[in-house]
Design an enzyme around this catalytic site. Sequence first.
Site, mmCIF file in Angstrom:
data_model
loop_
_atom_site.group_PDB
_atom_site.id
_atom_site.type_symbol
_atom_site.label_atom_id
_atom_site.label_comp_id
_atom_site.label_asym_id
_atom_site.label_seq_id
_atom_site.Cartn_x
_atom_site.Cartn_y
_atom_site.Cartn_z
ATOM 1 C CG HIS A 101 48.668 37.437 44.488
ATOM 2 N ND1 HIS A 101 47.674 37.529 45.426
ATOM 3 C CD2 HIS A 101 49.001 38.707 44.174
ATOM 4 C CE1 HIS A 101 47.411 38.807 45.663
ATOM 5 N NE2 HIS A 101 48.196 39.551 44.915
ATOM 6 N N GLY A 102 50.565 33.631 45.155
ATOM 7 C CA GLY A 102 50.826 32.193 45.047
ATOM 8 C C GLY A 102 52.284 31.855 45.313
ATOM 9 N N GLY A 103 52.851 32.497 46.339
ATOM 10 C CA GLY A 103 54.286 32.312 46.622
ATOM 11 C C GLY A 103 54.656 30.912 47.086
ATOM 12 N N GLY A 147 47.621 28.198 46.430
ATOM 13 C CA GLY A 147 47.527 26.841 46.965
ATOM 14 C C GLY A 147 48.732 26.015 46.560
ATOM 15 C CB THR A 206 49.514 27.432 50.603
ATOM 16 O OG1 THR A 206 48.390 28.062 49.983
ATOM 17 C CG2 THR A 206 49.276 25.946 50.655
ATOM 18 C CD GLU A 250 44.541 38.570 40.514
ATOM 19 O OE1 GLU A 250 44.635 38.658 41.751
ATOM 20 O OE2 GLU A 250 44.208 37.527 39.928
ATOM 21 C CG ASP A 252 45.463 38.595 50.126
ATOM 22 O OD1 ASP A 252 45.895 39.083 49.072
ATOM 23 O OD2 ASP A 252 45.611 37.396 50.438
ATOM 24 C CG HIS A 253 42.856 37.868 46.643
ATOM 25 N ND1 HIS A 253 43.010 37.822 45.280
ATOM 26 C CD2 HIS A 253 43.982 37.318 47.154
ATOM 27 C CE1 HIS A 253 44.171 37.262 44.976
ATOM 28 N NE2 HIS A 253 44.787 36.950 46.104
ATOM 29 C CG ASP A 264 40.973 39.282 42.671
ATOM 30 O OD1 ASP A 264 40.842 39.447 41.440
ATOM 31 O OD2 ASP A 264 41.193 38.174 43.181
HETATM 32 P P1 13P Z 1 49.787 30.934 48.490
HETATM 33 O O1 13P Z 1 48.740 30.544 49.495
HETATM 34 O O2 13P Z 1 49.797 30.047 47.313
HETATM 35 O O3 13P Z 1 51.132 31.113 49.113
HETATM 36 O O4 13P Z 1 49.344 32.388 47.926
HETATM 37 C C1 13P Z 1 49.124 33.433 48.827
HETATM 38 C C2 13P Z 1 48.424 34.561 48.168
HETATM 39 O O5 13P Z 1 48.605 34.854 47.008
HETATM 40 C C3 13P Z 1 47.522 35.372 48.997
HETATM 41 O O6 13P Z 1 46.941 36.403 48.283
HETATM 42 ZN ZN ZN Z 2 46.610 35.974 46.248
#
Ligand code: 13P
Ligand code: ZN
Length: 285
Positions: free
Chosen positions: A209-211, A182, A234, A134, A82-83, A104
């Site tokens: 991302h950022g679910g 986050g 998160t 990305e 991831d990233h 990324d």
């Molecule tokens: P969140 O931590 O906001 O759920 O995002 C997770 C993420 O995108 C990991 O790459």
């Molecule tokens: Zn991410």
Amino acid sequence: MSLVDLKKVLQPAYEGKYAIGAFNVISVDFLEAIIKAAEAKKTPIILNTAEVHMQYLDIELIAAAIKEAANRTKLDVVWHLDHGLSFESVAKAIKSGFSSVMFDGSHLSFEENIRQTKEIVKMSHAAGVTVEAELGAVGGSEEGDLISVASKAMYTNIEQAREFVEETKIDALAVAIGNSHGKYKGDPVLDFELLSDLKDITRIPLVLHGGSGISTEGFHKAIDLGISKINFYTGMSQQALTTLKNELNKEESEGYNDFPEIMTKVKLSVQEIVEEQIEIFRNRK
Ligand code: 13P
Ligand code: ZN
């Protein structure tokens, strides 16, 4: 089963209009919780390990645990970097046994992002490893927990997306459409029109991302418009902390609890949130 690549799980999701959850493994406890949730829901699963979290992890130990977990289950398991932030870190991940990687390059110029992503795709595909990249920049830090906002200036550009996908030959594209890592400041507002255009132009699985913090309705709309992989971290981290705090408070008022007993509760609470998310990602109606 041994680990599988991203294509194996994302292609059917892309065609069948559902999404596969990608959940971050930051410890063996999280690994067990995520695998148990996937088993309960009988779904393929993506285990994310973020480069920023590697400072807390012995990657070779985690690699052994992940491979063992994949061998024990009949489900398709992807181990995905991831990233990943550089050619070197992606190369190292492939050596450690990741079956898929994300590069990324969102901090780079468009041209440099294309150039580096292309090289990474060449190396990864030669090793049988799939690549997510990305374009635009998802807000916040993937370490989780901090409050962040998405900047419109950093949304994925449609024309660039066409060129990026054609040139790099990536397997999946992470888009910036109002999502951010986050905790969200207020309710997240996703640009669904942009997402729909990106789906038409790229014709490859798209990644959100950022679910954590996106509503069920938001997820369902995003899945209908081309999202096939959803990254979620998160929410799990918050859930684990809340359970831990509650258990420690109880301990203060009620007396001694064994650490493994508390950790079992933490693990179970993480499993529960992963199961809830899997259910939301699969059943979009
Ligand atoms: P969140 O931590 O906001 O759920 O995002 C997770 C993420 O995108 C990991 O790459
Ligand atoms: Zn991410």
